[in-house]
Design a protein around this motif. Structure first.
Motif, short mmCIF file in Angstrom:
data_model
loop_
_atom_site.label_atom_id
_atom_site.label_comp_id
_atom_site.label_asym_id
_atom_site.label_seq_id
_atom_site.Cartn_x
_atom_site.Cartn_y
_atom_site.Cartn_z
N LEU B 21 0.82 -1.21 0.00
CA LEU B 21 0.00 0.00 0.00
C LEU B 21 0.86 1.26 0.00
O LEU B 21 0.59 2.21 -0.75
N ALA B 22 1.89 1.25 0.84
CA ALA B 22 2.76 2.42 0.92
C ALA B 22 3.45 2.65 -0.42
O ALA B 22 3.55 3.78 -0.91
N GLY B 23 3.89 1.55 -1.05
CA GLY B 23 4.55 1.66 -2.35
C GLY B 23 3.60 2.23 -3.39
O GLY B 23 3.94 3.17 -4.11
N ALA B 24 2.39 1.67 -3.45
CA ALA B 24 1.41 2.14 -4.43
C ALA B 24 1.06 3.60 -4.17
O ALA B 24 0.95 4.40 -5.10
N GLY B 25 0.90 3.96 -2.88
CA GLY B 25 0.59 5.34 -2.54
C GLY B 25 1.69 6.29 -2.97
O GLY B 25 1.43 7.36 -3.53
N ALA B 26 2.94 5.87 -2.73
CA ALA B 26 4.07 6.72 -3.10
C ALA B 26 4.12 6.91 -4.61
O ALA B 26 4.33 8.04 -5.10
N MET B 27 3.86 5.83 -5.34
CA MET B 27 3.89 5.94 -6.81
C MET B 27 2.79 6.87 -7.30
O MET B 27 3.00 7.70 -8.18
N LEU B 28 1.62 6.70 -6.70
CA LEU B 28 0.48 7.54 -7.09
C LEU B 28 0.78 9.02 -6.82
O LEU B 28 0.56 9.89 -7.67
N ALA B 29 1.33 9.29 -5.63
CA ALA B 29 1.66 10.66 -5.27
C ALA B 29 2.69 11.24 -6.24
O ALA B 29 2.56 12.37 -6.71
N THR B 30 3.73 10.43 -6.57
CA THR B 30 4.74 10.89 -7.50
C THR B 30 4.12 11.21 -8.86
O THR B 30 4.42 12.25 -9.46
#
Lengths: 93, 230
Positions: B21-30
């Protein structure tokens, strides 16, 4: 954008996240579903605020109305099947 | 498996979930933060060819013409979901608790309007927000209301019910093949026929989507013994 719309948008966004968190953390499935429906209605308003009325229509109709009805139907089915309707922290399926 | 073992497994799964989730969230934010400030997307291209799509509303033009292939596949996904639901269980009769007066009255009041509104949304989709999926959803809402109020949906022969469920997908695919036979590419609607084709597809799709969503709400395939199940 006037200060008032900014304030309303901030309130909307904050409530959206808050309701989402409450829906996920709800101890009782009924509460969770009710909060999910509330989330969908708020999301509908957010889509309208983002000038996406098409998405708002779909969100209200399918995302909130039908999914909410489906979730309630699934819950009724679970209860009839004798499954516990409260879920523990780690799930009890 | 021992309890401790299971608990450790659950903890590991939970940790993994958070990492993903953290990875996906970070990618989305980027991704969101790296978007250019303006000049996003294909809005200009969409509007430039709007006159040749057969509809006036850009969103409908994208859904039913520019990206008709995606919408066709969406219809297929909905149909597959229904096949999945039907293959898993038989719909059980609902408990026959007498519905309240309010629910009964509201259903009688709302259902005709919902059906009318579904038709309106379908037609309005050509020039303002609306379209087949929205119309189908409103139609399905009417069906769900009727089911919940304890009334019987009109009973139709099984073959007819199944044909109607498939109607949208079949019409869509047939329209795609028809324009292909006429010399174009699959789903490449010629501007002269686009309006009629899209309206026909949307009408068929709206009916199939509405019936399909109600059928999914029923939670299983219609029970077999009766000659005319719903």
């Amino acid at each position: 954008m006037s200060a008032l719309t900014l304030l309303l948008d901030a309130l909307l966004a904050g409530t959206l996240v808050w309701v989402a968190a409450r829906a996920l953390a709800a101890a009782e499935l009924v509460t969770g579903i009710a909060l999910f429906i509330a989330f969908g209605l708020l999301m509908t308003i957010v889509w309208v605020r983002l000038s996406a009325p098409d998405v708002a229509l779909a969100e209200a109709g399918i995302g909130t109305g039908l999914t909410g009805a489906l979730l309630f139907a699934a819950l009724a089915r679970l209860r009839r099947a004798g499954a516990p309707d409260n879920r523990g922290e780690n799930g009890d399926e | 498996m021992s309890d401790a073992h299971a608990a450790a497994g659950a903890l590991a799964a939970r940790a993994l979930l958070w990492i993903v989730l953290a990875g996906a969230g970070a990618m989305l934010a980027t991704a969101v933060l790296s978007l250019p400030e303006d000049g996003l997307g294909l809005a200009d291209e969409t509007l430039a060819d709007l006159g040749r799509t057969g509809v006036e509303h850009p969103v409908t033009a994208v859904l039913m013409n520019y990206r008709a292939y995606d919408t066709l596949l969406e219809m297929a996904v909905l149909f597959l979901a229904l096949v999945g639901v039907w293959s898993m269980a038989e719909a059980r009769p609902r408990p026959t608790a007498p519905p309240g007066l309010v629910l009964q009255f509201l259903t009688q009041l709302l259902v005709p309007f919902l059906i009318l509104f579904a038709g309106y949304l379908l037609w309005a989709g050509a020039h303002e927000p609306g379209g087949a999926f929205q119309a189908g959803a409103v139609l399905a809402a009417a069906g769900v209301l009727v089911t919940l109020s304890g009334a019987q949906l009109p009973s139709v022969p099984r073959a007819l019910h199944r044909s109607l469920l498939l109607l949208g997908l079949v019409t869509f695919a047939a329209a795609g093949v028809a324009v292909q036979l006429g010399g174009g590419a699959f789903l490449e609607f010629p501007p002269s026929a686009a309006k009629a084709l899209i309206l026909a597809i949307e009408a068929a799709a709206g009916i199939s989507i509405g019936l399909g969503l109600v059928a999914i709400f029923e939670g299983g395939r219609p029970s077999e013994p009766e000659s005319a199940p719903r």
